[in-house]
Design a protein around this motif. Structure first.
Motif, PDB file in Angstrom:
ATOM      1  N   VAL A 183      30.887 -17.599   9.685  1.00 33.73           N
ATOM      2  CA  VAL A 183      32.255 -17.426   9.623  1.00 33.73           C
ATOM      3  C   VAL A 183      32.979 -16.652  10.576  1.00 33.73           C
ATOM      4  O   VAL A 183      31.987 -15.628  11.160  1.00 33.73           O
ATOM      5  CB  VAL A 183      32.647 -17.229   8.092  1.00 33.73           C
ATOM      6  CG1 VAL A 183      32.406 -17.929   7.357  1.00 33.73           C
ATOM      7  CG2 VAL A 183      32.272 -15.824   8.113  1.00 33.73           C
ATOM      8  N   VAL A 184      34.231 -16.708  11.038  1.00 29.04           N
ATOM      9  CA  VAL A 184      35.044 -15.725  11.682  1.00 29.04           C
ATOM     10  C   VAL A 184      35.727 -14.796  10.699  1.00 29.04           C
ATOM     11  O   VAL A 184      36.399 -15.407   9.882  1.00 29.04           O
ATOM     12  CB  VAL A 184      35.711 -16.331  12.827  1.00 29.04           C
ATOM     13  CG1 VAL A 184      36.495 -15.280  13.536  1.00 29.04           C
ATOM     14  CG2 VAL A 184      35.037 -17.146  13.701  1.00 29.04           C
ATOM     15  N   ALA A 222      32.924 -11.828  19.285  1.00 27.99           N
ATOM     16  CA  ALA A 222      33.206 -13.312  19.485  1.00 27.99           C
ATOM     17  C   ALA A 222      32.237 -13.749  20.756  1.00 27.99           C
ATOM     18  O   ALA A 222      32.135 -14.869  20.775  1.00 27.99           O
ATOM     19  CB  ALA A 222      34.887 -13.515  19.829  1.00 27.99           C
ATOM     20  N   ASP A 223      32.205 -13.043  21.702  1.00 36.21           N
ATOM     21  CA  ASP A 223      31.109 -13.270  22.942  1.00 36.21           C
ATOM     22  C   ASP A 223      29.791 -13.276  22.609  1.00 36.21           C
ATOM     23  O   ASP A 223      29.030 -13.531  23.652  1.00 36.21           O
ATOM     24  CB  ASP A 223      31.551 -12.189  24.058  1.00 36.21           C
ATOM     25  CG  ASP A 223      31.344 -10.922  23.815  1.00 36.21           C
ATOM     26  OD1 ASP A 223      30.975 -10.577  22.830  1.00 36.21           O
ATOM     27  OD2 ASP A 223      31.626  -9.913  24.742  1.00 36.21           O
ATOM     28  N   GLY A 224      29.209 -12.950  21.367  1.00 34.20           N
ATOM     29  CA  GLY A 224      27.991 -13.227  21.092  1.00 34.20           C
ATOM     30  C   GLY A 224      27.260 -11.792  21.048  1.00 34.20           C
ATOM     31  O   GLY A 224      25.760 -11.789  20.578  1.00 34.20           O
ATOM     32  N   THR A 225      27.801 -10.523  21.223  1.00 37.71           N
ATOM     33  CA  THR A 225      26.971  -9.442  21.229  1.00 37.71           C
ATOM     34  C   THR A 225      26.957  -8.848  19.913  1.00 37.71           C
ATOM     35  O   THR A 225      27.643  -8.960  18.992  1.00 37.71           O
ATOM     36  CB  THR A 225      27.913  -8.273  22.192  1.00 37.71           C
ATOM     37  OG1 THR A 225      28.192  -8.664  23.101  1.00 37.71           O
ATOM     38  CG2 THR A 225      27.397  -6.916  21.750  1.00 37.71           C
ATOM     39  N   ILE A 226      25.580  -8.729  19.451  1.00 36.71           N
ATOM     40  CA  ILE A 226      24.971  -8.242  18.310  1.00 36.71           C
ATOM     41  C   ILE A 226      25.560  -7.010  17.835  1.00 36.71           C
ATOM     42  O   ILE A 226      25.043  -5.776  18.586  1.00 36.71           O
ATOM     43  CB  ILE A 226      23.581  -8.547  18.136  1.00 36.71           C
ATOM     44  CG1 ILE A 226      23.237  -9.882  18.230  1.00 36.71           C
ATOM     45  CG2 ILE A 226      23.278  -7.973  16.529  1.00 36.71           C
ATOM     46  CD1 ILE A 226      21.649 -10.328  18.081  1.00 36.71           C
ATOM     47  N   VAL A 284      35.192 -10.588  13.772  1.00 34.51           N
ATOM     48  CA  VAL A 284      33.829 -10.678  14.261  1.00 34.51           C
ATOM     49  C   VAL A 284      33.194 -11.928  13.442  1.00 34.51           C
ATOM     50  O   VAL A 284      34.085 -12.656  12.895  1.00 34.51           O
ATOM     51  CB  VAL A 284      33.056  -9.376  13.319  1.00 34.51           C
ATOM     52  CG1 VAL A 284      33.392  -8.255  14.096  1.00 34.51           C
ATOM     53  CG2 VAL A 284      33.257  -9.499  11.867  1.00 34.51           C
ATOM     54  N   VAL A 285      31.888 -12.346  14.055  1.00 31.75           N
ATOM     55  CA  VAL A 285      31.166 -13.509  13.670  1.00 31.75           C
ATOM     56  C   VAL A 285      30.501 -13.100  12.591  1.00 31.75           C
ATOM     57  O   VAL A 285      29.541 -12.386  13.106  1.00 31.75           O
ATOM     58  CB  VAL A 285      30.873 -14.172  14.919  1.00 31.75           C
ATOM     59  CG1 VAL A 285      30.163 -15.451  14.311  1.00 31.75           C
ATOM     60  CG2 VAL A 285      32.017 -14.859  15.658  1.00 31.75           C
ATOM     61  N   ARG A 310      15.015 -21.446  23.474  1.00 33.23           N
ATOM     62  CA  ARG A 310      15.650 -20.887  24.413  1.00 33.23           C
ATOM     63  C   ARG A 310      16.911 -19.821  24.168  1.00 33.23           C
ATOM     64  O   ARG A 310      17.198 -19.002  25.012  1.00 33.23           O
ATOM     65  CB  ARG A 310      16.538 -21.936  25.227  1.00 33.23           C
ATOM     66  CG  ARG A 310      17.458 -22.688  24.481  1.00 33.23           C
ATOM     67  CD  ARG A 310      18.475 -23.811  25.249  1.00 33.23           C
ATOM     68  NE  ARG A 310      19.376 -24.325  24.631  1.00 33.23           N
ATOM     69  CZ  ARG A 310      19.034 -25.347  23.752  1.00 33.23           C
ATOM     70  NH1 ARG A 310      18.050 -25.803  23.422  1.00 33.23           N
ATOM     71  NH2 ARG A 310      20.236 -25.758  22.921  1.00 33.23           N
ATOM     72  N   VAL A 311      17.268 -19.959  22.871  1.00 35.76           N
ATOM     73  CA  VAL A 311      18.194 -18.838  22.176  1.00 35.76           C
ATOM     74  C   VAL A 311      17.310 -17.464  21.719  1.00 35.76           C
ATOM     75  O   VAL A 311      18.118 -16.678  21.226  1.00 35.76           O
ATOM     76  CB  VAL A 311      19.045 -19.345  21.428  1.00 35.76           C
ATOM     77  CG1 VAL A 311      19.867 -20.352  22.259  1.00 35.76           C
ATOM     78  CG2 VAL A 311      18.479 -20.129  20.157  1.00 35.76           C
TER      79      VAL A 311
END
Length: 466
Positions: free
Chosen positions: A15-16, A107-111, A159-160, A278-279
């Motif tokens: 979720v966002v 949002a850009d994937g940074t944990i 945040v995601v 790959r991820v």
């Protein structure tokens, strides 16, 4: 991602979330008044702190569904200070329960945080500080300030949230391979079971005991060829395998579908796992210990097929178990083999240290507190945390408060920096950003840094510039 299961229930694992912490309460400008004490002095108190928004791991939370339905959450604002030195109340924190294994990302994937373990907390948005009351602003030169500082706004961010199941063993395989039946037979879990594809729309978790070892097993929804590229339900649920130390291939030995057999099913799932590597960086799925479960041997043709393909898997160095979730045949041996592999993984881990709260304060010192940059003809932009923060605290309807801001900026060195940058009288000075700033006309002949208040709420230095 939301999917229906059972009687209209839903499971959401991504979720966002839009959160806003509470704003700090404003300070109070008050003068103590009492009979026979006309000059009682300032007694305005500080405003309260705004509430934080906090994520907390809660074992009773199994999904992110509530945040899918209500994605906006806000903490309470701090209360304004009052006269008589009565500090404003702090705003209440908002604590949001999340399942064990929730990852917080930008949002850009940074944990930002990986929340594992009951009670683990992460402050996702901090409340604003309360403004100072005039009692706290009194000095020898300004004995009774006629102003107070405004409370600071709380943090707001998007945040995601992603849920990754926390399980020791992941059961992987095609839809209707019998994974749900197997986890129900191995543990006390009660998953939905039926003979059609994609019965499982949520990852089921079961607790299994084998001897002295207790471990968790995840029944991951069925994968199909192309799952790592978005086909079927597999892509959304591959993340639930990431935390598992052991993989168990559940292969259907009694499938009625033409063109399918346990060996080809195994190879298809292995390709999807390798494609998903790959991820995962340094913890690829393809390198994890695995075993093979030949399921549905209670069916005569299924037993014959299991005996036929078993040597091929053993030739690849894999441990193979012929089982029946229906009759429970072979389940004891399978559970002890899983326990052995889980124990081997646990023994390889470094000693567990107590959970510690790590505080990472913002860097202080070592850099410029502000910066003056030309932004046009005799126009200058001032940026920096302190000037922008002071701006937010200033009540621009109060001349004395504006004069206090000018004094603070002068003590910081802004006046000198503007002169060095070539600013001349009447220069347009912006504090903040190009998109959001407060604009002043700079007049160097106005003496800053020296308080010159008139009646309460005024400043004589500004008389000619009203």
């Amino acid at each position: 991602m939301a999917a229906g299961a059972g009687s209209g229930a839903q499971f959401v694992d991504r979720v966002v979330l839009h959160v806003a912490a509470g704003n700090g309460g404003n300070g109070c400008a008050s003068i103590h008044r009492e009979k026979f004490k006309p000059l009682g002095g300032p007694d305005g108190a500080n405003g309260g702190r705004g509430g934080d928004v906090i994520l907390e791991v809660d074992s009773n939370s199994a999904s992110l569904l509530d945040y899918h339905r209500r994605p906006h959450r806000k903490a309470a604002n701090g209360r304004q200070g009052q006269g008589g030195h009565r500090t404003g109340a702090d705003g209440g924190d908002v604590v949001l329960p999340v399942p064990d294994g929730t990852v917080v990302k930008t949002a850009d994937g940074t944990i930002l945080a990986d929340l594992v373990g009951e009670g683990t907390r992460f402050v996702i948005a901090r409340g604003g500080k309360g403004g100072l009351g005039n009692a706290a602003l009194a000095t020898a030169k300004r004995k009774a300030p006629g102003f107070a500082l405004l409370g600071e706004p709380g943090e707001a961010r998007d945040v995601v949230l992603e849920l990754k199941s926390v399980a020791d063993v992941a059961l992987v395989g095609f839809p209707s391979a019998g994974k749900s039946s197997l986890i129900a037979a191995l543990s006390a879990a009660k998953p939905k079971i039926a003979d059609y594809p994609f019965t499982t729309l949520i990852p089921n978790l079961g607790v299994v005991s084998a001897g002295d070892t207790t471990f968790t097993v995840a029944d991951v929804p069925g994968l199909i060829e192309g799952a790592s590229e978005g086909r079927g339900l597999g892509l959304e649920f591959l993340r639930h395998i990431e935390r598992s130390s052991t993989l168990a291939h559940v292969l259907d030995c009694a499938t009625p579908e033409p063109g399918r057999d346990p060996v080809s099913d195994f190879e298809v799932i292995e390709r999807e796992l390798r494609a998903y590597d790959r991820v995962l960086g340094d913890r690829p799925l393809s390198d994890r210990p695995r075993l093979v479960v030949l399921n549905k041997v209670d069916v005569p043709d299924g037993r014959d097929l299991a005996e036929m393909v078993r040597p091929e898997f053993e030739a690849r160095g894999l441990r193979v178990f012929e089982v029946s979730a229906a009759s429970h045949e072979g389940l004891r041996e399978l559970s002890f083999a899983m326990a052995e592999m889980v124990e081997a993984h646990r023994a390889s881990l470094p000693p567990v240290e107590p959970t510690r709260l790590v505080i990472r304060p913002e860097p202080v010192g070592g850099g410029a507190e502000f910066e003056v940059r030309p932004a046009g003809d005799n126009t200058y932009l001032i940026t920096g945390e302190k000037p922008v923060r002071w701006l937010r605290q200033t009540d621009f309807s109060n001349e004395e408060a504006v004069g206090y801001l000018a004094d603070r900026l002068a003590r910081l060195g802004v006046e000198e920096a503007l002169a060095e940058a070539g600013a001349s009288a009447g220069a347009t000075v912006m504090i903040g950003t190009h998109e959001e700033s407060v604009v002043f006309d700079w007049e160097p002949e106005v003496v800053a840094g020296e308080a010159a208040p008139g009646p309460r709420g005024t400043d004589r230095r500004l008389d000619g510039y009203r």
